[in-house]
Design an enzyme around this catalytic site. Structure first.
Site, PDB file in Angstrom:
ATOM      1  N   ASP A  51      42.526  94.267 -60.277  1.00  0.00           N
ATOM      2  CA  ASP A  51      41.203  94.402 -60.880  1.00  0.00           C
ATOM      3  C   ASP A  51      40.279  95.032 -59.821  1.00  0.00           C
ATOM      4  OD1 ASP A  51      38.688  93.621 -62.273  1.00  0.00           O
ATOM      5  OD2 ASP A  51      38.611  92.097 -60.700  1.00  0.00           O
ATOM      6  N   ASP A  87      39.857  88.228 -60.655  1.00  0.00           N
ATOM      7  CA  ASP A  87      38.926  87.128 -60.352  1.00  0.00           C
ATOM      8  C   ASP A  87      38.069  86.720 -61.545  1.00  0.00           C
ATOM      9  OD1 ASP A  87      37.440  89.526 -60.435  1.00  0.00           O
ATOM     10  OD2 ASP A  87      35.838  88.607 -59.275  1.00  0.00           O
ATOM     11  N   ASP A  89      39.725  88.798 -66.842  1.00  0.00           N
ATOM     12  CA  ASP A  89      41.061  89.045 -66.309  1.00  0.00           C
ATOM     13  C   ASP A  89      42.061  87.994 -66.798  1.00  0.00           C
ATOM     14  OD1 ASP A  89      40.202  91.245 -64.744  1.00  0.00           O
ATOM     15  OD2 ASP A  89      39.482  89.879 -63.192  1.00  0.00           O
TER      16      ASP A  89
HETATM   17  P1  ADP Z   1      34.357  95.301 -64.942  1.00  0.00           P
HETATM   18  O1  ADP Z   1      35.789  95.433 -65.391  1.00  0.00           O
HETATM   19  O2  ADP Z   1      34.056  96.224 -63.791  1.00  0.00           O
HETATM   20  O3  ADP Z   1      33.975  93.875 -64.674  1.00  0.00           O
HETATM   21  P2  ADP Z   1      33.010  95.242 -67.590  1.00  0.00           P
HETATM   22  O4  ADP Z   1      34.153  95.429 -68.535  1.00  0.00           O
HETATM   23  O5  ADP Z   1      32.439  93.883 -67.497  1.00  0.00           O
HETATM   24  O6  ADP Z   1      33.396  95.848 -66.134  1.00  0.00           O
HETATM   25  O7  ADP Z   1      31.833  96.250 -67.998  1.00  0.00           O
HETATM   26  C1  ADP Z   1      32.104  97.627 -68.194  1.00  0.00           C
HETATM   27  C2  ADP Z   1      30.827  98.427 -68.063  1.00  0.00           C
HETATM   28  O8  ADP Z   1      29.852  97.991 -69.046  1.00  0.00           O
HETATM   29  C3  ADP Z   1      30.122  98.270 -66.725  1.00  0.00           C
HETATM   30  O9  ADP Z   1      30.630  99.143 -65.739  1.00  0.00           O
HETATM   31  C4  ADP Z   1      28.676  98.615 -67.094  1.00  0.00           C
HETATM   32  O10 ADP Z   1      28.498 100.010 -67.130  1.00  0.00           O
HETATM   33  C5  ADP Z   1      28.539  98.062 -68.504  1.00  0.00           C
HETATM   34  N1  ADP Z   1      27.946  96.720 -68.485  1.00  0.00           N
HETATM   35  C6  ADP Z   1      28.577  95.530 -68.643  1.00  0.00           C
HETATM   36  N2  ADP Z   1      27.721  94.503 -68.570  1.00  0.00           N
HETATM   37  C7  ADP Z   1      26.500  95.030 -68.330  1.00  0.00           C
HETATM   38  C8  ADP Z   1      25.177  94.504 -68.158  1.00  0.00           C
HETATM   39  N3  ADP Z   1      24.925  93.190 -68.186  1.00  0.00           N
HETATM   40  N4  ADP Z   1      24.168  95.374 -67.961  1.00  0.00           N
HETATM   41  C9  ADP Z   1      24.399  96.701 -67.929  1.00  0.00           C
HETATM   42  N5  ADP Z   1      25.598  97.265 -68.075  1.00  0.00           N
HETATM   43  C10 ADP Z   1      26.642  96.461 -68.286  1.00  0.00           C
HETATM   44 MG    MG Z   2      36.567  91.365 -61.297  1.00  0.00          MG
END
Ligand code: ADP
Ligand code: MG
Length: 292
Positions: free
Chosen positions: A38, A237, A241
């Protein structure tokens, strides 16, 4: 496999902060040929910081920042926490939103002071028919630097963009090269966009990057690799995941991460850096060769 050597192996691993949930996992770990990492909080430190603010013509910076922080304050996402902390640091006061909705993998939707806000990805904007043509070039530039850029729409119109930067852990690059030397294939998976993911992958020495995966899609990617005959260790983490950690041949949770990840995993890496992955596999290989 003799129970005694398994027990001895587990004990030795525990001294290194590598906690196997059961002896069978110590045994299974030596068969792993593919490591799926991840990105956020695993390869990177997972504590992004606000680095860039761009305001579209006709909008006022402090007002927009206040609206964004107010919209994000109820989100538990690390990106949201980075935005709120960075905006607070500028001395801007934050309010409670009238409504708030997290859209996993996309961003947030909120109402603040009767104004409708969207903060998140290109897809989020496209879904709400927000025209972002004027933002795209700048967004891609920020992403090529490895930053995560989030678009802001106010009452259905593009109003600005905020970027945050996360740094890779001090040992990530060395750990990746060690894993490769051990003959393992190393990949990274993330919900973040392709440009950012590839820039971070490059910093850590990971060429194979699976990006823009929706929260429920990580387990699907594990399954695809398994169908290609690979023995997959997933390392993560976060809450999102957990399904992938459970489905993988071996799930490894980062000890500084969420409880949900640790519950779903077979191994917890208490030290939280990627060197422990190599240590775990080496110990498993040694234990098995002692048995044979
Ligand atoms: P990661 O796998 O990096 O944890 P997520 O699947 O949680 O990413 O989120 C994917 C994308 O959605 C982020 O890179 C961001 O662009 C957008 N995103 C998610 N949550 C938020 C938030 N609270 N505010 C703004 N953008 C968000
Ligand atoms: Mg992570």
């Amino acid at each position: 496999a003799t129970p005694t050597s398994i027990m001895a192996g587990s004990g030795r691993a525990a001294e290194f902060g590598i906690l196997f949930k059961g002896g069978e996992h110590l045994e299974a770990t030596h068969k792993i040929d593919t490591i799926l990492l991840d990105k956020t909080g695993t390869v990177t430190n997972g504590t992004p910081e606000l680095t860039d603010v761009r305001i579209a013509q006709g909008y006022e910076e402090n007002e927009l920042l206040q609206l964004v922080a107010s919209a994000e304050r109820l989100s538990e996402h690390p990106l949201a926490q980075a935005l709120v902390a960075g905006i607070k640091n500028k001395g801007i006061e934050i309010q409670d939103p009238l409504s708030f909705e997290a859209i996993p993998g996309y961003g947030v939707k909120a109402t603040v002071q009767e104004r409708k806000l969207l903060v998140g990805t290109r897809k989020l904007m496209n879904q709400h028919k927000v025209n972002i043509d004027t933002a795209l070039e700048e967004m891609t530039n920020l992403e090529r630097e490895g930053k995560t850029a989030m678009l802001v729409a106010l009452d259905g119109k593009y109003a600005g963009m905020l970027a945050v930067a996360d740094t890779i852990k001090a040992t990530s690059k060395e750990a990746v090269s060690r894993l490769k030397e051990m003959g393992l294939e190393v990949m990274m998976i993330t919900g973040d966009n392709r440009q950012t993911a590839q820039a971070i992958g490059m910093q850590a020495g990971i060429e194979h990057v699976i990006a823009e995966v929706l929260p429920e899609g990580k387990a699907e990617e594990v399954k695809k690799l398994q169908q290609q005959g690979k023995k997959v260790a997933m390392v993560g983490d976060g809450i999102n995941d957990a399904p992938a950690l459970a489905l993988a041949d071996i799930g490894m949770a980062i000890g500084t991460g969420t409880d949900v990840a640790m519950e779903a995993a077979d191994i917890t890496l208490m030290r939280g850096d990627l060197m422990s992955i190599a240590d775990a596999i080496e110990m498993s290989r040694k234990t098995i060769s002692n048995i044979k």
